[in-house]
Enzyme design. Sequence first.
Site, short mmCIF file in Angstrom:
data_model
loop_
_atom_site.label_atom_id
_atom_site.label_comp_id
_atom_site.label_asym_id
_atom_site.label_seq_id
_atom_site.Cartn_x
_atom_site.Cartn_y
_atom_site.Cartn_z
N GLY A 49 13.75 -6.09 5.45
CA GLY A 49 14.32 -5.47 4.24
C GLY A 49 14.47 -3.98 4.48
CB SER A 51 19.61 -2.15 4.92
OG SER A 51 19.44 -3.10 3.88
N GLY A 53 16.34 1.32 -0.17
CA GLY A 53 15.12 1.45 -0.96
C GLY A 53 13.87 1.72 -0.14
CG PHE A 75 21.47 -11.21 4.01
CD1 PHE A 75 22.54 -11.35 4.88
CD2 PHE A 75 21.13 -12.28 3.20
CE1 PHE A 75 23.26 -12.53 4.95
CE2 PHE A 75 21.86 -13.48 3.25
CZ PHE A 75 22.91 -13.59 4.13
CG ASP A 112 18.59 -15.95 4.43
OD1 ASP A 112 17.67 -15.21 4.02
OD2 ASP A 112 18.78 -17.10 4.00
CB ALA A 113 14.74 -11.87 6.17
CE1 TYR A 227 6.32 0.18 -11.06
CE2 TYR A 227 7.10 -1.60 -12.47
CZ TYR A 227 6.78 -0.26 -12.28
OH TYR A 227 6.91 0.64 -13.31
CE1 TYR A 237 9.06 -5.92 -11.41
CE2 TYR A 237 6.71 -6.17 -11.11
CZ TYR A 237 7.96 -6.03 -10.59
OH TYR A 237 8.14 -6.02 -9.22
CE LYS A 246 7.00 -7.68 -6.27
NZ LYS A 246 7.52 -7.45 -4.92
#
Length: 401
Positions: A49, A51, A53, A75, A112-113, A227, A237, A246
Amino acid sequence: MLITPKIRGFICTTAHPQGCRRHVESEIAYLKGHLPALKNPPKKVLVIGASTGYGLSSRIVAAFGAKAQTIGVSFERPAADRRTATAGWYNTVAFEELATEAGLYAKSINGDAYSDEIKTQTLDLIRRDWGGEVDLIIYSLASPRRMHPKTGESLNSVLKPIGQSFAGKTVNIMSGELSAVNIEPADEEEIRQTVAVMGGEDWKFWIDALSEQKLLAKDAVTVAYSYIGPELTFPIYHEGTIGQAKKDLEKTAFELTEKLQQQGNGAAYISVNKGLVTQASAAIPVVPLYISILYKLMKAQGTHEGCIEQIVRLFSDRLYSGQPVPLDKGGRIRIDDLEMAPEIQTKITELWNIVNPDNLSDYADLAGYQEEFYRLFGFAWPGVDYELETEEKRAIPSIDV
Ligand code: NAD
């Protein structure tokens, strides 16, 4: 072509290559003077992930801060038929170009990881180029769906409360319009699928595969991002479907630590990060309003941070400080400490209760949110001439398209 932002809901469907390069350059520039010397820094880093943020900033700190070799998995879509590439594609182009200029090894895998195919490709590359010895794996995927690699099931994640419906308010960041949101609770099936997409199973598959193929260093560390946020977003959340995922990720961290301890001195951590503007967070109801109030307060207090500031602290004050990694009671790394500071949270709750369309601009940093949102896609960067035509087809140096 002439590239302008095209906003559809909470996403921008175009991206600007020069602006994305400015984004990467600005994060690299931040490191100078802000990253203290790291103790036993990682040398071979895999970022899943990588690429945009938090993952992009992690790759930048690993490479330009720790001078590590990096492999990034993401991706993203290249440009085609007068359509621009995605921002993550252009970020990866810029990252690789800048890393190579700086004499740093950097290769990327696009696909696709979650799939066995991409895992195999990545592990083959690690074996071929590094002979193993991966000492840091950052897991920073944010995805609305996953095709399960063993069962072929197509799974979707949803952002819903559990047990009871949620009534709250949210803001349309582009129009500044405040509105009520009502979200019905998820059913069992939606919870199961969300956990399958954003929980720990895929993280475990990655670490298991690396371990089985003896590609991990003895003291390998892996970190997945989470988070928690304030109580006012708990229903949607922390205590909602994504929160369940999470919690599953946290459970996986304990399992992985046990495994890494059996074969060496490694560990798996959850790092709880600050809420900020990324492609993933823009999609969550309620959160953009909370983030824009948070930004206003933290900017006024001088404690505002973006992804790069957060990850610099993760590396320098938590993972590679030479001291034992500080953990909270739940065994998690916390770099959301400044967001969760009582004076900030008390103030947010107060403002949350009184914010309305008339006072929104007094209490919320909508302009700041919007600017960061545009910048995610390479727009609103100073020094880029958006009136000029630019070549949209850009190759990631290590990838043949
Ligand atoms: P992001 O949308 O900016 O980045 C997601 C990354 O995942 C991109 O590199 C994308 O290419 C990659 N990706 C998505 N699906 C993929 C797939 N199938 N295969 C390969 N790559 C794929 O997201 P972000 O906000 O940086 O989130 C990363 C992590 O940080 C998530 O776990 C998120 O929950 C967590 N986090 C985010 C925030 C926040 O406020 N944004 C706060 C705390 C924690």
